[in-house]
Design an enzyme around this catalytic site. Structure first.
Site, PDB file in Angstrom:
ATOM      1  CG  ASP A  36      -0.386  -0.569   2.468  1.00  0.00           C
ATOM      2  OD1 ASP A  36       0.847  -0.495   2.618  1.00  0.00           O
ATOM      3  OD2 ASP A  36      -1.144  -1.074   3.308  1.00  0.00           O
TER       4      ASP A  36
ATOM      5  CG  ASN B 121      -9.048  -2.141  11.714  1.00  0.00           C
ATOM      6  OD1 ASN B 121      -8.069  -2.760  11.305  1.00  0.00           O
ATOM      7  ND2 ASN B 121      -9.561  -1.122  11.065  1.00  0.00           N
TER       8      ASN B 121
ATOM      9  CG  HIS C 208      -5.995  -2.856   8.550  1.00  0.00           C
ATOM     10  ND1 HIS C 208      -6.054  -1.503   8.781  1.00  0.00           N
ATOM     11  CD2 HIS C 208      -4.700  -3.200   8.817  1.00  0.00           C
ATOM     12  CE1 HIS C 208      -4.869  -1.057   9.150  1.00  0.00           C
ATOM     13  NE2 HIS C 208      -4.021  -2.066   9.190  1.00  0.00           N
TER      14      HIS C 208
ATOM     15  CD  GLU D 287      -8.819   0.296   7.476  1.00  0.00           C
ATOM     16  OE1 GLU D 287      -8.772  -0.643   8.289  1.00  0.00           O
ATOM     17  OE2 GLU D 287      -8.101   1.324   7.602  1.00  0.00           O
TER      18      GLU D 287
HETATM   19  P1  PGA Z   1       2.027  -2.231  12.491  1.00  0.00           P
HETATM   20  O1  PGA Z   1       0.789  -2.166  11.483  1.00  0.00           O
HETATM   21  O2  PGA Z   1       2.988  -3.199  11.883  1.00  0.00           O
HETATM   22  O3  PGA Z   1       2.583  -0.834  12.494  1.00  0.00           O
HETATM   23  O4  PGA Z   1       1.492  -2.684  13.784  1.00  0.00           O
HETATM   24  C1  PGA Z   1       0.210  -3.343  11.079  1.00  0.00           C
HETATM   25  C2  PGA Z   1      -0.871  -3.076  10.070  1.00  0.00           C
HETATM   26  O5  PGA Z   1      -1.589  -2.060  10.200  1.00  0.00           O
HETATM   27  O6  PGA Z   1      -1.026  -3.879   9.145  1.00  0.00           O
END
Ligand code: PGA
Length: 237
Positions: free
Chosen positions: A67, A131, A133, A138
């Site tokens: 992304d 959450n 994702h 999302e």
């Molecule tokens: P993080 O993010 O590695 O910074 O915990 C994980 C994600 O949002 O996929």
């Protein structure tokens, strides 16, 4: 079926490093699906060390990232392009033309999809949002989605604000590979570290449900997924 590995953080990154070193040496032209965020950082450090120790070369490796924030310039230090450059690409022998970053605007999606469709990702690295994702897909994202523009969930914006000086600076939109793209990878490695991931890991493993409300649950349908968790992330399962 998801394979679970629960170990200390240090052991997890060593295990995952070993997978990458073996796979890259087996197939120097491997196509890697890479991720940004806190989770992959220790792995990238170890990959750089392995490169410096001549254990691996990225000279024929091709990469695709999951992304990129919408509307953010490549040179902006908050772009995922800058993150990748700083944490991995500028420190190894990868060729610029073998690096594929999602576009920072909708117009580039078709071209990114075309490139993705010409290749097959051998190993897709994933983190998980608190959450549920994966990439920026999302809760509520249809499972058949391919690379698309997303509005970030408030939870994601709140989680990501730790990387920005001000909350207002956190981008609210992004371009993300879709769940269908992720499921096409031959092998998937998801790493979950720390207590902030414990609730979502519990939810993921509390039943066999596969629901668009928990995007990571689609991984239950993939035939080669390993979720590496430290004891904190796994403390509720
Ligand atoms: P993080 O993010 O590695 O910074 O915990 C994980 C994600 O949002 O996929």
């Amino acid at each position: 079926m998801i394979k679970k590995v629960i170990k200390s953080k240090e052991e997890i990154y060593n295990d995952v490093l070993e997978v990458y070193v073996n796979e890259i040496n087996k197939n120097p032209e491997i196509v890697l699906g890479l991720a940004t965020g806190s989770t992959p950082e220790p792995l990238y450090k170890k990959l750089i060390e392995a490169y410096n120790d001549s254990k691996i070369s990225f000279s024929k490796v091709e990469t695709f990232n999951l992304d990129e924030y919408e509307g953010i310039k490549k040179e902006n230090e908050q772009s995922y392009y800058s993150f990748m450059n700083k944490n991995l690409f500028s420190k190894v022998d990868i060729k610029k033309e073998n690096i594929n970053m999602p576009p920072n605007k909708e117009e580039g999606i078709e071209e990114y999809e075309k490139k993705l469709n010409e290749k097959k990702i051998d190993i897709q690295l994933l983190g998980i949002g608190s959450n549920g994702h994966i990439a920026f897909n999302e809760p509520g994202t249809p499972f058949n989605t391919r690379t698309h523009k997303v509005k970030l969930a408030q939870k994601t914006i709140d989680d990501n604000s730790r990387f920005f000086d001000k909350k207002e600076d956190v981008p609210t939109e992004a371009i993300s590979m879709g769940l269908a793209n992720i499921m096409e990878a031959k092998k998937i490695i998801l790493i979950a570290i720390g207590e902030t991931k414990a609730e979502i890991i519990k939810e993921l493993f509390s039943n066999d449900n596969i629901s668009e409300q928990l995007p990571a649950s689609i991984l239950k349908k993939h035939e080669d997924v390993t979720i590496y968790m430290d004891q904190e992330a796994a403390k509720l399962i």
